[in-house]
Design a protein around this motif. Structure first.
Motif, mmCIF file in Angstrom:
data_model
loop_
_atom_site.group_PDB
_atom_site.id
_atom_site.type_symbol
_atom_site.label_atom_id
_atom_site.label_comp_id
_atom_site.label_asym_id
_atom_site.label_seq_id
_atom_site.Cartn_x
_atom_site.Cartn_y
_atom_site.Cartn_z
ATOM 1 N N TRP A 3 67.817 45.524 11.788
ATOM 2 C CA TRP A 3 68.765 46.899 11.479
ATOM 3 C C TRP A 3 69.182 46.592 12.660
ATOM 4 O O TRP A 3 70.826 46.991 12.934
ATOM 5 C CB TRP A 3 67.713 48.277 11.328
ATOM 6 C CG TRP A 3 68.674 49.287 11.761
ATOM 7 C CD1 TRP A 3 69.572 49.787 10.519
ATOM 8 C CD2 TRP A 3 68.625 49.614 12.420
ATOM 9 N NE1 TRP A 3 69.911 51.078 10.539
ATOM 10 C CE2 TRP A 3 70.160 51.027 12.459
ATOM 11 C CE3 TRP A 3 68.702 49.765 14.580
ATOM 12 C CZ2 TRP A 3 70.792 51.831 13.260
ATOM 13 C CZ3 TRP A 3 69.392 50.536 15.344
ATOM 14 C CH2 TRP A 3 69.792 51.390 15.207
ATOM 15 N N VAL A 4 68.105 46.268 13.898
ATOM 16 C CA VAL A 4 69.437 45.960 15.589
ATOM 17 C C VAL A 4 70.198 44.659 15.337
ATOM 18 O O VAL A 4 71.878 45.267 15.803
ATOM 19 C CB VAL A 4 67.679 45.268 16.483
ATOM 20 C CG1 VAL A 4 68.926 44.939 17.781
ATOM 21 C CG2 VAL A 4 66.872 46.319 16.515
ATOM 22 N N VAL A 5 70.021 44.032 14.482
ATOM 23 C CA VAL A 5 71.188 42.548 13.919
ATOM 24 C C VAL A 5 72.205 42.836 13.215
ATOM 25 O O VAL A 5 73.363 42.704 13.795
ATOM 26 C CB VAL A 5 70.267 42.017 13.283
ATOM 27 C CG1 VAL A 5 71.440 40.464 13.273
ATOM 28 C CG2 VAL A 5 69.373 40.980 14.593
ATOM 29 N N GLU A 6 71.526 43.941 12.449
ATOM 30 C CA GLU A 6 73.189 44.238 12.241
ATOM 31 C C GLU A 6 74.255 45.482 12.150
ATOM 32 O O GLU A 6 75.506 45.225 12.539
ATOM 33 C CB GLU A 6 72.205 44.658 10.645
ATOM 34 C CG GLU A 6 73.422 45.311 9.301
ATOM 35 C CD GLU A 6 73.723 45.822 8.363
ATOM 36 O OE1 GLU A 6 74.167 46.696 7.684
ATOM 37 O OE2 GLU A 6 71.914 45.794 7.759
ATOM 38 N N HIS A 7 73.209 46.073 12.771
ATOM 39 C CA HIS A 7 74.299 47.715 13.377
ATOM 40 C C HIS A 7 74.237 47.232 15.176
ATOM 41 O O HIS A 7 75.197 48.155 15.327
ATOM 42 C CB HIS A 7 73.475 49.286 13.450
ATOM 43 C CG HIS A 7 73.061 49.402 11.990
ATOM 44 N ND1 HIS A 7 74.684 49.565 11.412
ATOM 45 C CD2 HIS A 7 72.040 48.532 10.767
ATOM 46 C CE1 HIS A 7 74.279 49.613 9.698
ATOM 47 N NE2 HIS A 7 72.259 49.735 9.787
ATOM 48 N N GLY A 8 73.332 46.680 15.337
ATOM 49 C CA GLY A 8 73.454 46.296 17.547
ATOM 50 C C GLY A 8 74.466 45.622 17.303
ATOM 51 O O GLY A 8 75.203 45.267 18.310
ATOM 52 N N LEU A 9 74.055 44.357 16.929
ATOM 53 C CA LEU A 9 75.081 43.749 17.150
ATOM 54 C C LEU A 9 75.783 43.317 16.747
ATOM 55 O O LEU A 9 76.921 41.856 16.617
ATOM 56 C CB LEU A 9 74.065 41.891 17.169
ATOM 57 C CG LEU A 9 72.738 41.569 18.375
ATOM 58 C CD1 LEU A 9 71.763 40.360 17.796
ATOM 59 C CD2 LEU A 9 72.798 41.922 20.040
ATOM 60 N N GLY A 10 75.957 43.229 15.180
ATOM 61 C CA GLY A 10 77.386 44.093 14.693
ATOM 62 C C GLY A 10 77.034 42.415 13.632
ATOM 63 O O GLY A 10 78.672 42.127 13.308
#
Length: 171
Positions: A26-33
């Motif tokens: 989730w962090v990779v997808e939404h935080g890092l784009g």
């Protein structure tokens, strides 16, 4: 610690392990784009199942706790299998089994029809690996598989090894 306490602890570790795996993606997808490919999305399902089985192991009576723990082996093996499939696609050993990982199909004769048939969000090709650690040639897919393998070892050692150690202390 009793076997029941050990089973509950192991179920909690597996449940938190699944939550941690989904939190990272989730962090990779939404935080890092970073956009996931279709195989990446499929690789999330075993973690969801693992969370559910871990919760069942936590909440069930002591007679059923061991059953749910051994059932946790199935999504971990599925995660490792999906990792092997996706890593083979990334390394060019075989094409992706999912049609959405290939070039998009654009239909229509006019430019307006073709634009209307294109997907709203561009999809990431499955053979383009995502590297999170600069300089480390291990893709996120392979890291997820190694993580699943580590949790599988925890289940096998905690489930089988814990039983043997409790017999040793009862003698």
């Amino acid at each position: 610690m009793t076997q029941y306490g050990r089973n509950r602890l192991l179920a909690g570790v597996l449940c938190l392990g699944g939550v941690l795996a989904l939190a990272v993606v989730w962090v990779v997808e939404h935080g890092l784009g970073i956009m996931p490919c279709e195989l990446c999305l499929w690789e999330r399902w075993p973690w969801r199942v693992l969370i559910g089985l871990g919760l069942l192991g936590l909440l069930s009576p002591w007679q059923w706790g061991r059953f749910w723990l051994w059932l946790c082996v199935v999504p971990l093996l599925a995660s490792i299998g999906l990792t092997l499939c996706h890593a083979g696609v990334e390394w060019g050993w075989w094409p992706s089994p999912l049609p959405s990982c290939h070039a998009p199909h654009v239909f229509g004769h006019s430019m307006a029809e073709r634009l209307a048939s294109m997907p709203k969000l561009p999809s990431k090709p499955c053979d383009a690996p995502t590297y999170l650690v600069p300089g480390l040639p291990v893709s996120m897919t392979v890291m997820g598989g190694l993580y699943a393998l580590a949790l599988l070892v925890v289940v096998l050692v905690g489930g089988v090894g814990g039983r043997r150690s409790s017999r040793r202390f009862m003698r």
